[in-house]
Design a protein around this motif. Sequence first.
Motif: not given
Length: 172
Positions: A15-18, A144-162
């Motif tokens: 879902a985070a990737w989508a 929102l199209t900055n690669p660093i911001v996108i990477a941070g959002v994805v990392a957070t979306a993965i790390a929080v559920p784990i």
Amino acid sequence: MKIRGIVRGAAVSLAAWAICLPSVVFSAEQAPAPAVVDIAMADGGVLHGQVVDLQGGSAVGVPVVVKAQNQDIVRTVTSKEGRFEVQNLRGGVYQVAAGEGQGVYRVWSAKAAPPSAQKTAIVYTQNCDKCAGAGAGGTLKSVLTNPIVIAGVVATAIAVPIALANDHDDSP
């Protein structure tokens, strides 16, 4: 129980990737071609134009590029009123880019122009640092199209559920 946590983590990650992917990836439609605006030049092949921001303010000192068939024809800069002028043009189709805005114009000589042709090419720019009264910041899109911001959002979306799945509070 462990498999259920893995499946939940995978679903959240997917879902985070989508969310991070641009909607263009999911869209089957292509963007519509830009509208072509008819412009009547002044005598002598002079194209008059103006660059304004979306609030109607003058875009002062903004570089303007006039292109034909993807090749730069003329480069100029807007005046204090956001106006520009290009001389010695021939009739034809031109792309005018200024700031973040651009437009496609079918330019006619004064005598050959259709009655509906405008006298001035107006280019709207979303955000420019040199626009009169403009703020100092960038747009939300650029953040929102900055690669660093996108990477941070994805990392957070993965790390929080784990982290939530691994949080075992063994205290009584």
